[in-house]
Scaffold this active site. Structure first.
Site, PDB file in Angstrom:
ATOM      1  N   ARG A 103       0.840  -1.194   0.000  1.00 42.31           N
ATOM      2  CA  ARG A 103       0.000   0.000   0.000  1.00 42.31           C
ATOM      3  C   ARG A 103       0.882   1.254   0.000  1.00 42.31           C
ATOM      4  NH1 ARG A 103      -5.220   1.758  -0.565  1.00 42.31           N
ATOM      5  NH2 ARG A 103      -6.110   2.875   1.188  1.00 42.31           N
ATOM      6  N   THR A 368      -9.355   1.325  -9.543  1.00 36.91           N
ATOM      7  CA  THR A 368      -8.870   0.061  -8.968  1.00 36.91           C
ATOM      8  C   THR A 368      -9.070  -1.142  -9.901  1.00 36.91           C
ATOM      9  OG1 THR A 368      -9.311   0.947  -6.785  1.00 36.91           O
ATOM     10  CG2 THR A 368      -8.924  -1.389  -6.884  1.00 36.91           C
ATOM     11  N   THR A 386      -4.247  -0.302  -7.149  1.00 33.36           N
ATOM     12  CA  THR A 386      -4.989   0.927  -7.414  1.00 33.36           C
ATOM     13  C   THR A 386      -4.099   2.162  -7.438  1.00 33.36           C
ATOM     14  OG1 THR A 386      -6.918   2.217  -6.677  1.00 33.36           O
ATOM     15  CG2 THR A 386      -5.503   1.387  -4.947  1.00 33.36           C
ATOM     16  N   ASN A 388      -6.058   4.803  -6.675  1.00 33.56           N
ATOM     17  CA  ASN A 388      -7.217   5.420  -6.039  1.00 33.56           C
ATOM     18  C   ASN A 388      -8.208   5.932  -7.087  1.00 33.56           C
ATOM     19  OD1 ASN A 388      -8.898   6.033  -3.951  1.00 33.56           O
ATOM     20  ND2 ASN A 388      -8.024   8.035  -3.551  1.00 33.56           N
ATOM     21  N   GLU A 407      -3.732   8.214  -3.104  1.00 30.36           N
ATOM     22  CA  GLU A 407      -4.188   7.237  -2.100  1.00 30.36           C
ATOM     23  C   GLU A 407      -4.339   7.830  -0.707  1.00 30.36           C
ATOM     24  OE1 GLU A 407      -5.899   4.034  -2.663  1.00 30.36           O
ATOM     25  OE2 GLU A 407      -4.187   4.126  -4.012  1.00 30.36           O
TER      26      GLU A 407
HETATM   27  O1  DON Z   1      -8.049   1.444  -1.124  1.00 31.62           O
HETATM   28  C1  DON Z   1      -9.200   1.790  -1.322  1.00 31.62           C
HETATM   29  O2  DON Z   1     -10.162   1.323  -0.774  1.00 31.62           O
HETATM   30  C2  DON Z   1      -9.459   2.835  -2.372  1.00 31.62           C
HETATM   31  N1  DON Z   1      -8.351   3.725  -2.464  1.00 31.62           N
HETATM   32  C3  DON Z   1      -9.735   2.156  -3.640  1.00 31.62           C
HETATM   33  C4  DON Z   1      -9.994   3.162  -4.703  1.00 31.62           C
HETATM   34  C5  DON Z   1     -10.956   2.728  -5.648  1.00 31.62           C
HETATM   35  O3  DON Z   1     -11.375   1.629  -5.727  1.00 31.62           O
HETATM   36  C6  DON Z   1     -11.348   3.760  -6.554  1.00 31.62           C
HETATM   37  N2  DON Z   1     -12.625   3.474  -6.967  1.00 31.62           N
HETATM   38  N3  DON Z   1     -13.600   3.243  -7.170  1.00 31.62           N
END
Ligand code: DON
Length: 555
Positions: A103, A368, A386, A388, A407
């Site tokens: 991450r 993502t 992702t 984000n 993120e």
């Molecule tokens: O880590 C997460 O939960 C989010 N940053 C994921 C981002 C994401 O899925 C964007 N979209 N729909």
């Protein structure tokens, strides 16, 4: 006499045995393998390239590395080497389920006060860029379970970026949707909007900057990203937009190994991502709140079932907001949260005719990518990655074709917490911390053997989607294609208590209202779940039709 007969018996037996075995040989050769090579991803090109690697004898890990890198280039709205993710892997020889957390991380100089001033605008958007973990994560996966040289696994993505790739339907749709915001980002218009319009489905695109980065990574290894000119350009771009990021932040980036969360459900063992994911906690809570027989008896399409799991999901979201933060910065008592007594008390508070609402906390996102792979030795990888939001921070390191993530926007604003009865969030921005995520890479085992790998994309819909697909597979015995295609519900962060799919039956909405739900409708076009079915005798792997992904197996 007896001796003679015995002698003849011993004399003939080997011949008979050899003849018998020879007669069986073609059948022995054709004996069905236990496991299959397979890949499922949101990116058709990633599926193609990963399948080639599996056919060349690559492992599930090798295929996942190829798929993640190719997807990063060909679905840049969702993921890339400027982002990060989580994965669960299973090493069948060692019978080991492992977790890699790559991450994005807050830089050491993070200024927490800026996060209370969101939205930040383009000149301060660099504050949201986390130190990217993608390539370090793929490197760690390779060190753990790779078979082919890493350089060979980078090459398909480099080739796609250098020689061109076809615009996928999903990429086209996202370009149309985000045209205004994305077109003005330096270096993106010339790739994705040549001629002034969003690239059409099938149009061939090239990304020479990304090809340059990947060539360096192919030739010099992953360090070429974390030190030297690429790292310098990455840091300079973020700093130009307010980030306090330093070269040392990239140099010091570390992948974390963690223990998966696991539980038994419907004769299967389900293992998923621990914090800093909150997705795994939701899945674990649902599997402990309800018995498969109870859910089955209600029926998948019934409002009773949909309401029951909606209540379970809302409880998990409240737990996320109240209790989850980076486990390296504070105690996160997942064992206590999942304690059977706590879960049974919560179950007793869920009623068929009453709805517990959530305070509004407004987090909606659209990117993502989830991919999963398996190989013929029974190894499996479930990986969610992702940047984000769509095209991340919408900051492009032009020379190297790297989209910077945003993120750190996943840190919770403190003002949201008063609605949850708290003055500060366990998921608050801190130097070096990782924000809580919804990403839910999951592996399901039956009798000690990996059966399914799955996960999903779509921000706050990820955990609700993955949880529903696990229930579809295990409680309702759907095959993977049925499981990912069936209608789903979503728990929004504001306005309604539940959203159903745009085309869902009005009768369902009516019945849910009678149970106290405030019902909205939503097009689930940016959320998708992929399932790899690892056992050769099992139903085929599947990609969610909502994002036009693909699945391949070597049958
Ligand atoms: O880590 C997460 O939960 C989010 N940053 C994921 C981002 C994401 O899925 C964007 N979209 N729909």
């Amino acid at each position: 006499m007896a001796g003679k007969a015995l002698g003849r018996y011993f004399y003939f037996t080997p011949l008979v045995l050899i003849a018998f075995l020879l007669a069986q040989l073609p059948e022995l050769e054709a004996a069905s393998p236990l496991y299959r090579n397979s890949v499922a991803s949101e990116s058709p090109r990633a599926v193609l390239e990963a399948s080639k690697i599996l056919r060349r004898g690559g492992s599930a890990a090798d295929a996942a590395i190829v798929a993640a890198l190719v997807a990063g280039g060909t679905s840049p709205t969702s993921s890339g080497i400027g982002g990060g993710g989580f994965l669960l892997g299973f090493d069948s020889k060692k019978q080991d389920t492992f977790v890699l957390d790559f991450r994005e991380t807050a830089p050491a100089g993070l200024d927490a006060s800026v996060f209370e001033e969101r939205p930040l605008g383009v000149e301060r958007s660099g504050h949201l860029v986390g130190v990217p973990g993608e390539l370090r994560g793929l490197q760690a996966l390779h060190q753990r379970a790779g078979r082919l040289p890493f350089s060979e696994l980078v090459e398909p993505a480099r080739r796609a970026a250098a020689d061109g790739f076809a615009t996928s339907r999903h990429l086209h749709n996202m370009l149309v949707w985000a045209e205004k915001k994305v077109k003005t980002v330096p270096g993106l218009a010339s790739i994705y909007f040549s001629g002034g319009r969003p690239a059409a489905v099938g149009a061939r695109l090239k990304n020479p900057g990304l090809a340059r980065s990947l060539k360096k990574v192919r030739d010099d290894g992953v360090d070429a990203f974390y030190q030297g000119p690429i790292a310098a350009a990455f840091v300079a771009q973020a700093r130009a937009h307010g980030s306090p990021m330093e070269l040392s932040d990239l140099k010091n980036y570390q992948v974390k190994t963690r223990q998966p969360l696991c539980t038994n459900f419907a004769q299967h063992r389900v293992c998923t991502m621990p914090p800093p994911s909150a997705g795994g906690l939701m899945l674990m809570e649902l599997l402990q709140l309800f018995q498969p027989e109870e859910l089955r008896s209600l029926g998948h399409d019934s409002s009773a079932y949909q309401h029951l799991i909606a209540e379970g999901m809302r409880g998990a979201i409240a737990d996320r907001l109240r209790y989850l933060g980076d486990p390296d910065f504070q105690t996160v008592d997942t064992k206590g949260l999942l304690d059977p007594q706590r879960m049974s008390l919560r179950r007793s508070m869920i009623s068929a005719t009453r709805t517990h609402g959530l305070p509004s906390f407004g987090l909606e996102e659209h990117g993502t990518h989830h991919l999963a792979t398996s190989d013929s030795d029974g190894n499996i990888v479930s990986l969610t990655t992702t940047v984000n939001r769509l095209f991340g921070a919408k900051l492009n390191v032009e020379e190297y074709g790297i989209i910077q993530n945003d993120e750190l926007d996943d840190f919770t604003p403190q003002k949201v917490m008063t609605a949850f009865g708290m003055s500060r969030s366990p998921n608050r921005p801190r130097p070096g911390a990782r924000p809580i995520s919804s990403m839910t890479p999951t592996i399901i085992f039956r009798e000690g053997q990996a059966r399914y790998a799955l996960g999903g994309s779509g921000g706050m819909t990820i955990a609700t989607n993955v949880s529903q697909v696990v229930l579809n597979l295990l409680a309702f015995s759907m095959n993977p294609q049925e499981a990912v295609s069936a209608d789903r519900i979503y728990i929004p962060t504001q306005q309604e208590t539940v959203r159903i799919e745009k085309g869902a039956d009005e009768q369902l909405a009516k019945e849910l209202r009678a149970r106290g739900e405030v019902v909205g409708r939503q097009k689930f076009s940016t959320t998708a779940v992929q399932v790899v079915s690892a056992q050769a005798a099992g139903a085929p792997s599947a990609a969610d039709p909502r994002k036009f992904g693909g699945a391949w197996s070597d049958e």
